[in-house]
Design a protein around this motif. Structure first.
Motif, PDB file in Angstrom:
ATOM      1  N   UNK A 198      14.338  -8.214  44.534  1.00  6.59           N
ATOM      2  CA  UNK A 198      14.176  -7.760  45.973  1.00  6.59           C
ATOM      3  C   UNK A 198      12.767  -8.239  46.372  1.00  6.59           C
ATOM      4  N   UNK A 199      12.656  -9.305  47.190  1.00  6.47           N
ATOM      5  CA  UNK A 199      11.191  -9.851  47.487  1.00  6.47           C
ATOM      6  C   UNK A 199      10.384  -8.752  48.039  1.00  6.47           C
ATOM      7  N   UNK A 200      10.877  -7.722  48.862  1.00  3.24           N
ATOM      8  CA  UNK A 200      10.114  -6.620  49.493  1.00  3.24           C
ATOM      9  C   UNK A 200       9.384  -5.739  48.250  1.00  3.24           C
ATOM     10  N   UNK A 201      10.371  -4.992  47.740  1.00  5.52           N
ATOM     11  CA  UNK A 201       9.997  -4.271  46.688  1.00  5.52           C
ATOM     12  C   UNK A 201       9.616  -4.724  45.369  1.00  5.52           C
ATOM     13  N   UNK A 202      10.069  -5.866  45.075  1.00  7.80           N
ATOM     14  CA  UNK A 202       9.698  -6.571  43.675  1.00  7.80           C
ATOM     15  C   UNK A 202      10.766  -6.016  42.595  1.00  7.80           C
ATOM     16  N   UNK A 203      11.788  -5.093  42.870  1.00 11.59           N
ATOM     17  CA  UNK A 203      12.515  -4.302  41.839  1.00 11.59           C
ATOM     18  C   UNK A 203      13.502  -5.292  41.678  1.00 11.59           C
ATOM     19  N   UNK A 204      14.371  -5.080  40.555  1.00 15.91           N
ATOM     20  CA  UNK A 204      15.476  -6.154  40.013  1.00 15.91           C
ATOM     21  C   UNK A 204      16.704  -5.250  40.429  1.00 15.91           C
ATOM     22  N   UNK A 205      17.128  -5.140  41.843  1.00 13.61           N
ATOM     23  CA  UNK A 205      17.986  -4.308  42.299  1.00 13.61           C
ATOM     24  C   UNK A 205      19.245  -4.884  43.098  1.00 13.61           C
ATOM     25  N   UNK A 206      19.102  -5.979  43.336  1.00 14.59           N
ATOM     26  CA  UNK A 206      19.943  -6.825  44.270  1.00 14.59           C
ATOM     27  C   UNK A 206      21.371  -6.639  43.756  1.00 14.59           C
ATOM     28  N   UNK A 207      21.545  -6.826  42.702  1.00 17.43           N
ATOM     29  CA  UNK A 207      22.984  -6.591  42.035  1.00 17.43           C
ATOM     30  C   UNK A 207      23.695  -5.400  42.232  1.00 17.43           C
ATOM     31  N   UNK A 208      23.027  -4.328  42.578  1.00 14.17           N
ATOM     32  CA  UNK A 208      23.485  -3.305  43.042  1.00 14.17           C
ATOM     33  C   UNK A 208      23.730  -2.593  44.547  1.00 14.17           C
ATOM     34  N   UNK A 209      23.472  -3.837  45.105  1.00  8.48           N
ATOM     35  CA  UNK A 209      23.525  -3.718  46.856  1.00  8.48           C
ATOM     36  C   UNK A 209      24.827  -3.589  47.136  1.00  8.48           C
ATOM     37  N   UNK A 210      24.959  -3.112  48.216  1.00 12.99           N
ATOM     38  CA  UNK A 210      26.419  -3.204  49.048  1.00 12.99           C
ATOM     39  C   UNK A 210      26.643  -4.459  49.781  1.00 12.99           C
ATOM     40  N   UNK A 211      27.918  -4.677  49.498  1.00  4.86           N
ATOM     41  CA  UNK A 211      28.356  -6.018  50.194  1.00  4.86           C
ATOM     42  C   UNK A 211      29.011  -5.647  51.534  1.00  4.86           C
ATOM     43  N   UNK A 212      28.708  -6.426  52.656  1.00  6.48           N
ATOM     44  CA  UNK A 212      29.360  -6.495  54.096  1.00  6.48           C
ATOM     45  C   UNK A 212      29.382  -7.482  54.842  1.00  6.48           C
ATOM     46  N   UNK A 213      29.685  -7.395  55.922  1.00  5.90           N
ATOM     47  CA  UNK A 213      29.361  -8.478  56.903  1.00  5.90           C
ATOM     48  C   UNK A 213      28.414  -8.037  58.166  1.00  5.90           C
ATOM     49  N   UNK A 214      27.849  -8.915  58.347  1.00  8.01           N
ATOM     50  CA  UNK A 214      26.838  -8.651  59.475  1.00  8.01           C
ATOM     51  C   UNK A 214      26.638  -9.888  60.389  1.00  8.01           C
ATOM     52  N   UNK A 215      26.788  -9.852  61.411  1.00  7.82           N
ATOM     53  CA  UNK A 215      26.614 -11.066  62.428  1.00  7.82           C
ATOM     54  C   UNK A 215      27.319 -12.222  62.091  1.00  7.82           C
ATOM     55  N   UNK A 216      28.684 -11.836  61.552  1.00  5.84           N
ATOM     56  CA  UNK A 216      29.683 -12.728  61.015  1.00  5.84           C
ATOM     57  C   UNK A 216      29.251 -13.598  59.849  1.00  5.84           C
ATOM     58  N   UNK A 217      28.478 -12.784  58.964  1.00  5.32           N
ATOM     59  CA  UNK A 217      27.831 -13.514  57.820  1.00  5.32           C
ATOM     60  C   UNK A 217      28.158 -12.337  56.644  1.00  5.32           C
ATOM     61  N   UNK A 218      28.638 -12.811  55.313  1.00  7.00           N
ATOM     62  CA  UNK A 218      28.678 -12.114  54.053  1.00  7.00           C
ATOM     63  C   UNK A 218      27.328 -11.811  53.713  1.00  7.00           C
ATOM     64  N   UNK A 219      26.909 -10.459  53.502  1.00  5.50           N
ATOM     65  CA  UNK A 219      25.601 -10.055  53.171  1.00  5.50           C
ATOM     66  C   UNK A 219      25.595  -9.284  51.861  1.00  5.50           C
ATOM     67  N   UNK A 220      24.542  -8.907  51.131  1.00 13.10           N
ATOM     68  CA  UNK A 220      24.072  -7.884  50.629  1.00 13.10           C
ATOM     69  C   UNK A 220      23.046  -7.104  51.000  1.00 13.10           C
ATOM     70  N   UNK A 221      23.028  -5.576  50.944  1.00 12.43           N
ATOM     71  CA  UNK A 221      22.110  -4.874  51.639  1.00 12.43           C
ATOM     72  C   UNK A 221      21.145  -4.451  50.165  1.00 12.43           C
ATOM     73  N   UNK A 222      19.946  -4.763  50.455  1.00 11.01           N
ATOM     74  CA  UNK A 222      19.030  -4.325  49.263  1.00 11.01           C
ATOM     75  C   UNK A 222      19.188  -2.996  49.105  1.00 11.01           C
TER      76      UNK A 222
END
Length: 120
Positions: free
Chosen positions: A57-81
């Motif tokens: 995660x570029x904001x926190x520096x923690x290795x956590x993106x793989x645990x993020x939630x998947x969704x759609x925002x503004x018509x785009x597939x995203x992962x929430x940190x």
């Protein structure tokens, strides 16, 4: 023809990182690639089913993106940190809330029961 002056195109190098059976539908798993953590997201039923992004995660520096939630925002597939909830595009890694944040992305494929990431 003088081959000593020929330009050689770089080869595609694909590194196997896990088995297809290791993937979890609609979720992330983390793999190692040349000393880096890469988050893989497997989304069956989507036009593109597999994405590979930086796990850090570029904001926190923690290795956590793989645990993020998947969704759609503004018509785009995203992962929430998980920590600060910023949303990253799975397609190109950009942060939808902060243009200064971005995840590295890799090309990824399933080949012969293996998941492979393209190395440069």
């Amino acid at each position: 023809m003088n081959l000593s002056n020929a330009v050689v195109a770089p080869q595609d190098i694909w590194q196997s990182v896990c088995r297809v059976d290791d993937l979890i539908a609609d979720s992330g798993v983390v793999v190692w690639l040349d000393g880096e953590q890469v988050a893989l997201f497997y989304l069956p039923g989507q036009e593109q089913t597999l994405y590979a992004v930086d796990n850090r995660d570029p904001r926190s520096g923690a290795n956590v993106i793989g645990r993020g939630l998947i969704g759609s925002l503004q018509g785009e597939l995203v992962v929430a940190a998980p920590l600060y909830k910023q949303h990253f595009s799975l397609r190109d890694g950009r942060c939808l809330e902060d243009a200064g944040q971005r995840l590295r992305v890799w090309q990824v494929r399933m080949e012969g029961g293996q998941v492979e990431i393209r190395c440069f």
